[in-house]
Every structure is written in structure tokens, then in C-alpha cells.
Design a protein around this motif. Sequence first.
Motif, PDB file in Angstrom:
ATOM      1  N   MET A  55       0.720  -1.255  -0.135  1.00 59.20           N
ATOM      2  CA  MET A  55       0.083   0.118   0.132  1.00 59.20           C
ATOM      3  C   MET A  55       0.931   1.259   0.027  1.00 59.20           C
ATOM      4  O   MET A  55       1.918   1.077   0.617  1.00 59.20           O
ATOM      5  CB  MET A  55      -0.670  -0.017   1.362  1.00 59.20           C
ATOM      6  CG  MET A  55      -1.658  -1.324   1.227  1.00 59.20           C
ATOM      7  SD  MET A  55      -3.402  -1.091   0.313  1.00 59.20           S
ATOM      8  CE  MET A  55      -4.195   0.119   1.037  1.00 59.20           C
ATOM      9  N   ILE A  56       0.580   2.339  -0.694  1.00 58.33           N
ATOM     10  CA  ILE A  56       0.935   3.483  -0.690  1.00 58.33           C
ATOM     11  C   ILE A  56       0.039   4.399   0.244  1.00 58.33           C
ATOM     12  O   ILE A  56      -1.056   4.665  -0.024  1.00 58.33           O
ATOM     13  CB  ILE A  56       1.439   4.114  -2.210  1.00 58.33           C
ATOM     14  CG1 ILE A  56       2.691   3.506  -2.535  1.00 58.33           C
ATOM     15  CG2 ILE A  56       1.666   5.738  -1.769  1.00 58.33           C
ATOM     16  CD1 ILE A  56       3.055   3.932  -4.059  1.00 58.33           C
ATOM     17  N   VAL A  57       0.643   5.199   1.056  1.00 60.18           N
ATOM     18  CA  VAL A  57       0.129   6.016   1.979  1.00 60.18           C
ATOM     19  C   VAL A  57       0.432   7.411   1.684  1.00 60.18           C
ATOM     20  O   VAL A  57       1.519   7.804   1.915  1.00 60.18           O
ATOM     21  CB  VAL A  57       0.283   5.604   3.606  1.00 60.18           C
ATOM     22  CG1 VAL A  57      -0.629   6.733   4.431  1.00 60.18           C
ATOM     23  CG2 VAL A  57      -0.247   4.250   3.847  1.00 60.18           C
ATOM     24  N   GLY A 113      -3.012  10.880   4.041  1.00 56.75           N
ATOM     25  CA  GLY A 113      -3.750   9.625   5.006  1.00 56.75           C
ATOM     26  C   GLY A 113      -4.216   8.694   4.137  1.00 56.75           C
ATOM     27  O   GLY A 113      -4.618   7.698   4.674  1.00 56.75           O
ATOM     28  N   LYS A 114      -4.710   9.385   2.733  1.00 58.41           N
ATOM     29  CA  LYS A 114      -5.296   8.054   1.787  1.00 58.41           C
ATOM     30  C   LYS A 114      -4.257   7.352   1.612  1.00 58.41           C
ATOM     31  O   LYS A 114      -3.031   7.251   1.537  1.00 58.41           O
ATOM     32  CB  LYS A 114      -5.905   8.979   0.895  1.00 58.41           C
ATOM     33  CG  LYS A 114      -7.060   9.960   1.141  1.00 58.41           C
ATOM     34  CD  LYS A 114      -7.724  10.682  -0.070  1.00 58.41           C
ATOM     35  CE  LYS A 114      -8.949  11.520   0.369  1.00 58.41           C
ATOM     36  NZ  LYS A 114      -9.537  12.257  -1.015  1.00 58.41           N
ATOM     37  N   SER A 115      -4.835   5.999   1.171  1.00 58.43           N
ATOM     38  CA  SER A 115      -3.972   4.895   0.698  1.00 58.43           C
ATOM     39  C   SER A 115      -4.311   4.272  -0.871  1.00 58.43           C
ATOM     40  O   SER A 115      -5.562   4.657  -0.946  1.00 58.43           O
ATOM     41  CB  SER A 115      -3.899   3.743   1.580  1.00 58.43           C
ATOM     42  OG  SER A 115      -5.134   3.233   1.770  1.00 58.43           O
ATOM     43  N   ASP A 127      -3.981   0.818  -3.225  1.00 56.95           N
ATOM     44  CA  ASP A 127      -3.586  -0.590  -2.799  1.00 56.95           C
ATOM     45  C   ASP A 127      -2.834  -0.999  -4.128  1.00 56.95           C
ATOM     46  O   ASP A 127      -3.631  -0.853  -5.250  1.00 56.95           O
ATOM     47  CB  ASP A 127      -4.905  -1.571  -2.827  1.00 56.95           C
ATOM     48  CG  ASP A 127      -4.772  -2.961  -2.580  1.00 56.95           C
ATOM     49  OD1 ASP A 127      -3.662  -3.515  -3.039  1.00 56.95           O
ATOM     50  OD2 ASP A 127      -5.638  -3.722  -2.345  1.00 56.95           O
ATOM     51  N   ASN A 168       5.337  10.389   1.340  1.00 54.95           N
ATOM     52  CA  ASN A 168       4.405   9.139   1.098  1.00 54.95           C
ATOM     53  C   ASN A 168       5.398   7.726   1.724  1.00 54.95           C
ATOM     54  O   ASN A 168       6.338   8.091   2.154  1.00 54.95           O
ATOM     55  CB  ASN A 168       4.299   8.655  -0.294  1.00 54.95           C
ATOM     56  CG  ASN A 168       3.387   9.693  -1.217  1.00 54.95           C
ATOM     57  OD1 ASN A 168       3.258   9.545  -2.429  1.00 54.95           O
ATOM     58  ND2 ASN A 168       2.905  10.809  -0.776  1.00 54.95           N
ATOM     59  N   ARG A 169       4.409   7.122   1.880  1.00 55.87           N
ATOM     60  CA  ARG A 169       4.903   5.871   2.628  1.00 55.87           C
ATOM     61  C   ARG A 169       4.464   4.620   1.938  1.00 55.87           C
ATOM     62  O   ARG A 169       3.506   4.445   1.573  1.00 55.87           O
ATOM     63  CB  ARG A 169       4.454   5.764   4.138  1.00 55.87           C
ATOM     64  CG  ARG A 169       5.017   6.610   4.968  1.00 55.87           C
ATOM     65  CD  ARG A 169       4.719   6.137   6.632  1.00 55.87           C
ATOM     66  NE  ARG A 169       3.183   6.614   6.789  1.00 55.87           N
ATOM     67  CZ  ARG A 169       2.363   5.690   7.128  1.00 55.87           C
ATOM     68  NH1 ARG A 169       2.596   4.457   7.541  1.00 55.87           N
ATOM     69  NH2 ARG A 169       1.043   6.019   7.325  1.00 55.87           N
ATOM     70  N   ILE A 170       5.436   3.803   1.692  1.00 56.46           N
ATOM     71  CA  ILE A 170       5.029   2.375   0.841  1.00 56.46           C
ATOM     72  C   ILE A 170       5.318   1.156   2.157  1.00 56.46           C
ATOM     73  O   ILE A 170       6.192   1.229   2.733  1.00 56.46           O
ATOM     74  CB  ILE A 170       5.896   2.033  -0.173  1.00 56.46           C
ATOM     75  CG1 ILE A 170       5.424   0.789  -0.904  1.00 56.46           C
ATOM     76  CG2 ILE A 170       7.217   1.818   0.088  1.00 56.46           C
ATOM     77  CD1 ILE A 170       5.954   0.520  -2.147  1.00 56.46           C
ATOM     78  N   THR A 207       8.316  -0.984   6.070  1.00 49.89           N
ATOM     79  CA  THR A 207       7.534   0.538   5.694  1.00 49.89           C
ATOM     80  C   THR A 207       8.953   1.590   5.316  1.00 49.89           C
ATOM     81  O   THR A 207      10.038   1.486   6.062  1.00 49.89           O
ATOM     82  CB  THR A 207       7.149   0.990   7.132  1.00 49.89           C
ATOM     83  OG1 THR A 207       5.704   0.298   7.322  1.00 49.89           O
ATOM     84  CG2 THR A 207       6.764   2.517   6.676  1.00 49.89           C
ATOM     85  N   ARG A 215       9.528   5.528   4.259  1.00 49.55           N
ATOM     86  CA  ARG A 215       8.897   6.957   4.175  1.00 49.55           C
ATOM     87  C   ARG A 215      10.068   7.666   3.256  1.00 49.55           C
ATOM     88  O   ARG A 215      11.277   7.773   3.592  1.00 49.55           O
ATOM     89  CB  ARG A 215       8.949   7.551   5.704  1.00 49.55           C
ATOM     90  CG  ARG A 215       8.140   8.821   5.446  1.00 49.55           C
ATOM     91  CD  ARG A 215       7.927   9.121   6.935  1.00 49.55           C
ATOM     92  NE  ARG A 215       7.213  10.536   7.115  1.00 49.55           N
ATOM     93  CZ  ARG A 215       8.210  11.569   7.184  1.00 49.55           C
ATOM     94  NH1 ARG A 215       9.316  11.683   7.276  1.00 49.55           N
ATOM     95  NH2 ARG A 215       7.342  12.881   7.227  1.00 49.55           N
TER      96      ARG A 215
END
Length: 405
Positions: A139-141, A145-147, A149, A191-193, A218, A220
Motif C-alpha cells: 500500500m502507498i499511504v 492519509g489516503k492509501s 492498494d 509518502n509511505r510504502i 515500511t 517513508r
Amino acid sequence: MSQKEKYQSIIRRFYNGTASDKDMQLIQKMMDDAEFLAAWEEVWSISVPAKPSANTADQEKLFDKVMHDERVIADRTIHAVRHSNRYRRLWRYAGAVAMFLLTIAIAFWVYHDPKKEALLVAEQQNEVEEVLPGKERAMIVLNNGKSIDLEALPGDTTLQMEGFCIHKSRDGIISYQADKDYQTAGRLVYNRIVTPKGGEYALLLPDGTKVWLNAVTTLRYPVVFDDKERVVQMEGEAYFEVSKAERHGKRIPFIVETGKQRLEVLGTVFNLNTYTNDLVTTLVEGKVKLSFSGTDAADKILEANDQVRFDREKERYTYAKVDPLYFTSWKNGNFAFSNTDVHQVMEDIARWYDIEVIYKLSSQHIRFSGRISRYENIDKMLELIAMTGEVRFKREGRRVYVLDE
């Protein structure tokens, strides 16, 4: 990525059940291509698909039945499957191609007859719960805050964000492209993956650095890097191929922060593992500088084949020369162990197959050496480990007991 690697990527997606319609169309077209079949056989040699589970005799009978089904013969979209005599020879002498054809044929056979699908489902329900190996899942956040898939996102798709876009290639690699105005705005948006248990993913950072993420990891990172330093934060395990970057003739360092450890690199390849209390840095090529903020540990320069294990509780590290193969093989689709404690072996397997491990051992000093595909059927993998004569296994669904031999 070479043509062979592209073929192998598609083949692995087929084994994992994540092949797209385009992948399936390509597979059908390439059934007579020698290079494609060679790639398939190479993947087959280290990857045994979990389905179909019948023995060889049953597979041949089912293969014959499917191949002579009028609906299959009449379907022009799978005309390559009609060369039954030719592929029966490949069945006997090249198991990889045969299983490929059988699995393709079964898919079309079931598709054309819902009754057969119900029959197969009923048979599968009587089997022991299947545990599949991991696959490309993440997932990318976003900063808001939205993600996203990534498994559900189709290949060759571009998502337009505010000031930048995220692209998923046909091979499943994620990359970023920022608008010109956004690049010069001077603001860092992160972003975070995130990969779950049984997940892995490859990411191309905005500077061209390529990162492979193992399960439960994770990362960032900014969607546009600062022009003074490139900083990312990571927990889990990742393999980095860092690109060189300069501004006005001065290098821009690439820095990975993992808790109190700060790793600074310039154009190098390394692996970071933070799964346990020990933070393990393994350098494959190039040179890096390690520093440990808030501790008395001295800075350390690493060169190729160097490894540092930083004990986060004791705030000190040990240094050793190692063979990076055993610490980076996951990136190439394998587990590789060299005199590794059985608990560590099973932790790696549990993270990838998303299973629970329960130990019932009288000895706590059992070690294992060997190399096994990460795409292996889990029961076969456990059998291979048990062949050491030190332990045996009992599996109940997603729970695996490690027992004395």
C-alpha cells in the motif's frame, strides 16, 4: 530489465495468481517461443506451483480430457493448446511446459463449464488449508492519509496527484514524476510504502534509486528530494541500489535513517534489515558511512562485503566480513541460510508465508544451511528442512509446529 527477466516476472505472477489479462494474452502467444519456454523452465526449477495437486498420472489423464474437450478445441483464442501430441512429448520430457499447459487448459475448461468449477471447488474444500507463498502486495499511504492498494492497481497506470504523478509499470514497479513547478517549490511532501506479511514490492524513488522491499517493511520518502540531501526512513528489510546525484558539481548524499542509526551513501548497493533488535547493514558494493545518534558508538565506514550489526538495546555494534548472497537472496526470490539458527530460519519463512510458528524443541541450538526458493510449496519447503535430520514439522492450516526429530 532484460527480456528474460520480464518473462520470469510474468511467469511468477502467473504462479502467484496475480497475472493480468495482458499477461495471460502474452503467455498464450509465447507458447511456441524457445526463449520464453526456457525462462519458464528456469522459474519452474525453483518454483513449484501449489495447484493442481494431483499426481503425475492424474495430471496426464486430466490433461488428455481437457485437450479433447470440444470447447477447448473450438476456442480459437487458445489455438496454441491444440498441438496436443507436441505438448504431450513436452509433458514427458519437460515438466515445466507441461504444467504450464495443464494449468492454462484447466483455467479455460473451468471457464466454459460452471459445473466443473463447482466440482473443483468441492474437491478443494476437502484438502488441507493451502498456504501460499508471498507475492507483490503493498500500500502507498499519501501525505493526506489516503492509501492506494498497489495489488489492485492495474499495470501501466498513472495516477495524477497534486503536483506529481505515481506510475505503475507493466512490470509492477512504482515510480514518481513531479511537475516542474512542484520540483522548484522547495516543500517536502512524504509518502509511505508498506508491505504486509506475505508481501514484497519494488519502488523507483524520484532520484532514480531503486528499492526492493521485503515483507513487513515500511519506507517513508519525499515525492521530491531536497537539493542538499536525500533522506528516507525505513523499518523492516530493503535492498537499495542508490543512484548518484549532484548539484552544481557537489554530490547530494543519500541517507537512510533507521531509529538511532544513520547510513550515508553515494552510488552504492546495500541491504538493511531491522526485523529484530539487531539492525543489520550489509554492503554489497561501494562505500557507506554509519553513525549512531545519541550513543557512544563510533562512526563506521563500510566497504563491499562488510556487515555491521547494531544492538539497539546495548547501543553498540559488531563488525564482520560476510558473503552478501546470504543476506540479499530474498530480493532474487530465494531464502539462503548459512549455519543459521532454526528460529531465525522459521521467522523468515513465517513472515513470507504469513504463518504462526510454535516451537516444541528440547534443543535450542539447531542450525540450518541451504538455499530454497521463496515460491516453493510450503510443505515441500518444510520437508527439505526436515531432511537435515534435526527437526520435523507438523502443519495445521496456518500453524506450524517445530518438533524434535
